[in-house]
Design a protein around this motif. Structure first.
Motif, PDB file in Angstrom:
ATOM      1  N   CYS A   7      13.323  41.431 -18.780  1.00 42.26           N
ATOM      2  CA  CYS A   7      13.288  40.241 -18.381  1.00 42.26           C
ATOM      3  C   CYS A   7      12.426  39.876 -16.992  1.00 42.26           C
ATOM      4  O   CYS A   7      12.173  40.848 -16.454  1.00 42.26           O
ATOM      5  CB  CYS A   7      14.871  39.765 -18.014  1.00 42.26           C
ATOM      6  N   ALA A   8      12.022  38.693 -17.016  1.00 44.07           N
ATOM      7  CA  ALA A   8      10.932  38.385 -15.972  1.00 44.07           C
ATOM      8  C   ALA A   8      11.683  38.172 -14.678  1.00 44.07           C
ATOM      9  O   ALA A   8      11.510  37.063 -14.154  1.00 44.07           O
ATOM     10  CB  ALA A   8      10.055  37.151 -16.576  1.00 44.07           C
ATOM     11  N   SER A   9      12.549  38.896 -14.429  1.00 44.12           N
ATOM     12  CA  SER A   9      13.075  38.494 -12.923  1.00 44.12           C
ATOM     13  C   SER A   9      12.071  38.498 -11.892  1.00 44.12           C
ATOM     14  O   SER A   9      12.551  38.180 -10.782  1.00 44.12           O
ATOM     15  CB  SER A   9      14.362  39.561 -12.676  1.00 44.12           C
ATOM     16  N   ARG A  10      11.023  39.526 -11.865  1.00 46.81           N
ATOM     17  CA  ARG A  10       9.818  39.579 -11.066  1.00 46.81           C
ATOM     18  C   ARG A  10       8.530  39.149 -11.764  1.00 46.81           C
ATOM     19  O   ARG A  10       8.329  39.486 -13.000  1.00 46.81           O
ATOM     20  CB  ARG A  10       9.757  40.582 -10.506  1.00 46.81           C
ATOM     21  N   TYR A  11       7.891  38.406 -11.109  1.00 47.61           N
ATOM     22  CA  TYR A  11       6.620  38.149 -11.752  1.00 47.61           C
ATOM     23  C   TYR A  11       5.414  39.086 -11.134  1.00 47.61           C
ATOM     24  O   TYR A  11       4.947  38.411 -10.130  1.00 47.61           O
ATOM     25  CB  TYR A  11       6.199  36.687 -11.845  1.00 47.61           C
ATOM     26  N   GLU A  12       5.216  40.182 -11.467  1.00 47.44           N
ATOM     27  CA  GLU A  12       4.457  41.069 -10.790  1.00 47.44           C
ATOM     28  C   GLU A  12       2.989  40.647 -11.447  1.00 47.44           C
ATOM     29  O   GLU A  12       2.406  41.673 -12.129  1.00 47.44           O
ATOM     30  CB  GLU A  12       4.772  42.259 -10.882  1.00 47.44           C
ATOM     31  N   GLY A  13       2.310  39.612 -11.468  1.00 44.57           N
ATOM     32  CA  GLY A  13       1.269  39.411 -12.108  1.00 44.57           C
ATOM     33  C   GLY A  13      -0.153  40.208 -11.261  1.00 44.57           C
ATOM     34  O   GLY A  13      -0.127  40.170 -10.181  1.00 44.57           O
ATOM     35  N   ASP A  14      -0.839  40.817 -11.900  1.00 44.88           N
ATOM     36  CA  ASP A  14      -2.019  41.225 -11.138  1.00 44.88           C
ATOM     37  C   ASP A  14      -3.155  39.986 -11.255  1.00 44.88           C
ATOM     38  O   ASP A  14      -2.722  39.108 -11.630  1.00 44.88           O
ATOM     39  CB  ASP A  14      -2.610  42.496 -11.887  1.00 44.88           C
TER      40      ASP A  14
END
Lengths: 135, 656
Positions: A121-128
């Motif tokens: 689930c996208a509880s964090r959005y660790e986008g590079d």
């Protein structure tokens, strides 16, 4: 120690014993599920009743049935190994190529019949920074 | 410019917190009060540096300085201001600085309020505080620095932006509320250790640590409930609790803290249970760090994805030091913490608290066992074995039901000893109400489920017992001019007690919500416009599926008439949507589908609808409907819990 403390302790030990009995969970199939890595599965020829596997969806491997959109098959990979999964039901929104998934179900004939399909689930959005326009 | 200031502030904080260790060492050696004062100022200065760094980062986020990697990762020009602010804790580096920020805030409060009263605790408090502080500052300086610039060969035109799915109010606010609870438990940890080490457990200390506990408890509870509320309303799996490791690791410290709040009352009233309380107070923070270790190290697979940078070893080392330090001082101060008094009767208020404690700890233990089981089993024989939700339910439902009854029994017991006749007299009414409602369930319900039966009896027993207590204290006091006025006076007359009872009523309401879970039903089906389906006493008729391009997404809109089949009346018109974010992107991989739920929510049940897919060629929509009874009681109970504990926490005039 007086009476109350002793008897309370005894009650506690009894309850704790019961908990331990229940938590002798390795033997109880209804409570546990063994986690396999995909490379372990690659060398596994036996059928497994309950299984949990984590990995990534192999790009371009998602195949959705023409007749029924709820019917899907796809490959889950990790490093160089992959395994085919079939799943019937509603798929999570984040289900797509390279999404990290956890599937549970049964394993037979080198195929996982999944009863449960979860995406992280996208509880964090660790986008590079791959989406960032570079000059 | 501002980002340089922030960066310098973080480095400076590192130097300052290091210097506080030196001055504490000098104080220990030369016993000169000046050194202690300097150490105090070093900690304060560290805190102010963290404040500064925090506001620098906030500034950079607001002005969209994409030269900073963190800003570019979590915001873009299009990100609404509110979510630019919440980006402060959206990523690893930011959330660590945010953690330091709250620590700083509590450090200042602790130094200026609590330590003003409890001066003897200063030295050890500063020592432990500096240690905890320095750990987080170290991480911000060397591992995850939010002021890290993007590499020099690229110029960022626009940032990534926050995932639109996360742009939800409750998603944005529940982590910081939980963090306040997590961080605040450090103060409880510090107070327990400092007082025991310096052998100075006083009555003021008990009162003070209890106030901190209530404060922390309020935030932990609110954070957990809000997390569930968000999951239920946004994620679309129809539940609010899944026994996921991340959820469990917020529940474990909540349980030990709840136990501490109760057992420290015995210490306040009778000076007993010092050892036990020491363990509860310290284990709360240790469990917080254990949870952080679990969630940030990736040792246990969880559906909540966290971070790429692995902080596992760091948190493991931190955790190990905290545990060793605590255990060392526990054994060293064992005889000091020994109390001669023992609880002498089962049927006393102390006895009640003791059972409550054992049950809470048992619950915490079973959850910890289940959460850590994959690690333990892998260490044992190399097989990583996960336990499912059925494990947690099988163990915790009966334990929870015992707890439910205890909440009703506790208030009826007197301190020291309650005689049999008094006991009988007090239990008469709640017990009869409980039996009546149990019999009522057996008569009126078509099916019999043992847990539901016991839960209904427990809810009615505990509710009538607490309301009975309210009625008694209402009758006891002098009548004011009108009903509302005297009711208010009754509530204000003993804030701690009445606040506690309000919390208990909140938890009873939670249990009503939990009972509803036993009756949940769901169905997945496909419909073309014009078709209908019958399910669980309702007829669902799909009227239409339309599509529409909106600001930042493309939406498929369904419209479902829900007709109550017993009365044949239209109940509600549900409009779940299927949205595609980034639909303009030529690469289909970058497009992001999202199911926007529609929930028809009443006090009895929720009708929860998900539009999960659309086959445009055949014009078929795929839907999932769930009927979830009594869910609203969970949220009502949660609100009441927070109100009750704030009520107990708020200082009364007498306290001052």
């Amino acid at each position: 120690m007086n009476k109350v403390t002793t008897s309370t302790l005894i009650i506690f030990v009894l309850i704790a014993g019961w908990v331990f009995y229940l938590t002798n969970i390795k033997k109880d199939d209804s409570l546990t599920v063994r986690y396999y890595s995909i490379s372990e599965l690659a060398s596994e020829s036996n059928d497994i009743k309950k299984i949990k596997v984590g990995g990534y969806i192999k790009p371009n491997s998602i195949d959705i049935s023409e007749n029924d959109q709820l019917e899907a098959s796809f490959f889950v990979y990790q490093n160089n190994d992959s395994v085919k999964v079939t799943y019937y039901g509603i798929r999570p929104d984040l289900f797509k190529d390279d999404a990290e998934v956890v599937v549970s179900g049964s394993y037979a004939n080198n195929l996982i019949s999944a009863t449960e399909l979860q995406t992280k689930c996208a509880s964090r959005y660790e986008g590079d920074l791959k989406n960032i326009e570079k000059i | 410019m501002i980002s340089q200031i922030g960066s310098i502030a973080i480095s400076l904080a590192g130097g300052l917190i290091f210097s506080s260790f030196i001055f504490l060492g000098l104080f220990k050696k030369f016993k000169n009060q000046t050194y202690l004062q300097v150490a105090e100022r070093a900690i304060l200065a560290t805190s102010y540096c963290i404040f500064l760094a925090f506001f620098c980062l906030l500034n950079e986020l607001l002005i969209s300085n994409f030269n900073l990697q963190y800003v570019a990762q979590y915001t873009s020009y299009e990100t609404p201001v509110f979510y630019k602010i919440t980006a402060l804790w959206a990523g690893q580096a930011g959330s660590l600085l945010f953690w330091s920020f709250i620590t700083a805030f509590f450090a200042v409060t602790y130094i200026f309020t609590t330590l003003e009263k409890l001066k003897t605790l200063k030295f050890h408090s500063y020592l432990i505080l500096s240690f905890i502080f320095s750990f987080f500052i170290l991480l911000s300086n060397f591992i995850a620095n939010p002021f890290e610039p993007v590499s020099s060969d690229i110029i960022v035109q626009n940032g990534n932006g926050l995932n639109p799915l996360l742009q939800n109010f409750f998603m944005a606010i529940h982590p910081p509320i939980l963090y306040v609870g997590f961080t605040g438990s450090a103060i409880i940890f510090i107070m327990a250790l400092a007082a025991s080490i310096s052998k100075d457990i006083s009555f003021e200390w008990v009162q003070s640590i209890r106030r901190w506990s209530l404060f922390v408890w309020t935030f932990l509870s609110a954070g957990i409930i809000l997390g569930g509320y968000w999951a239920y309303n946004e994620l679309g799996w129809g539940g609010y609790w899944a026994w996921d490791p991340v959820e469990n690791s917020s529940l474990m410290p909540w349980l030990t803290l709840t136990a501490f709040i109760h057992s420290s009352m015995i210490q306040e009233k009778r000076g007993m249970l010092k050892k036990w309380n020491f363990l509860l107070a310290t284990s709360t923070y240790i469990l917080v760090i254990l949870g952080t270790f679990i969630t940030r190290s990736g040792v246990i697979s969880s559906v909540h994805s966290f971070t790429a940078e692995n902080l596992g070893p760091m948190f493991f080392a931190f955790l190990a030091i905290l545990i060793l330090y605590t255990v060392f001082w526990f054994f060293k101060r064992k005889s000091y913490l020994d109390t001669p008094d023992k609880i002498d009767s089962f049927t006393s208020r102390e006895g009640g608290f003791l059972y409550n404690n054992l049950i809470l700890i048992l619950m915490c233990f079973t959850i910890m066992w289940g959460t850590l089981f994959p690690i333990l089993s892998e260490a044992w024989d190399g097989n990583k074995i996960y336990v499912g939700a059925s494990y947690f339910n099988q163990l915790n439902i009966p334990i929870g039901l015992v707890l439910l009854f205890l909440m009703g029994i506790g208030p009826l017991l007197s301190w020291n000893y309650t005689s049999k006749s008094i006991l009988l007299n007090r239990f008469k009414l709640p017990l009869s109400i409980s039996f009546l409602s149990g019999i009522g369930y057996m008569i009126f319900s078509s099916s019999f489920q043992i847990y539901v039966f016991v839960a209904i009896m427990g809810v009615s027993f505990t509710l009538s017992s607490i309301l009975g207590e309210f009625y008694k204290s209402y009758k006891k006091q002098k009548k004011a001019s009108n009903f509302i006025h005297s009711l208010g006076k009754m509530f204000l007359s003993n804030r701690h007690k009445n606040g506690g009872y309000i919390v208990h009523i909140g938890i009873v309401l939670l249990f009503i919500g939990f009972i509803g879970r036993a009756f949940e039903v769901e169905k997945e089906f496909s419909l073309s416009p014009g078709e209908q389906i019958y399910f669980s006493n309702y007829v669902f008729k799909l009227n239409s599926i339309k599509s529409e391009a909106r600001d930042n997404h493309y939406a498929f809109l369904s419209e479902i008439d829900v007709v109550d089949s017993s009365t044949n009346q239209l109940l509600v018109n549900l409009k779940p949507e299927k949205r595609i974010y980034f639909y303009w992107n030529s690469d289909p991989e970058k497009r992001q589908p999202h199911s926007e739920l529609d929930i028809y929510s009443t006090i009895q049940k929720d009708i929860y609808s998900i539009f999960s897919g659309y086959d445009a060629q055949k014009n078929i929509g795929y839907f999932k409907i769930m009927i979830n009874p009594l869910v609203n009681w969970v949220w009502i109970g949660g609100v009441l819990m927070v109100i009750g504990s704030l009520f107990a926490f708020w200082p009364s005039r007498r306290d001052n």
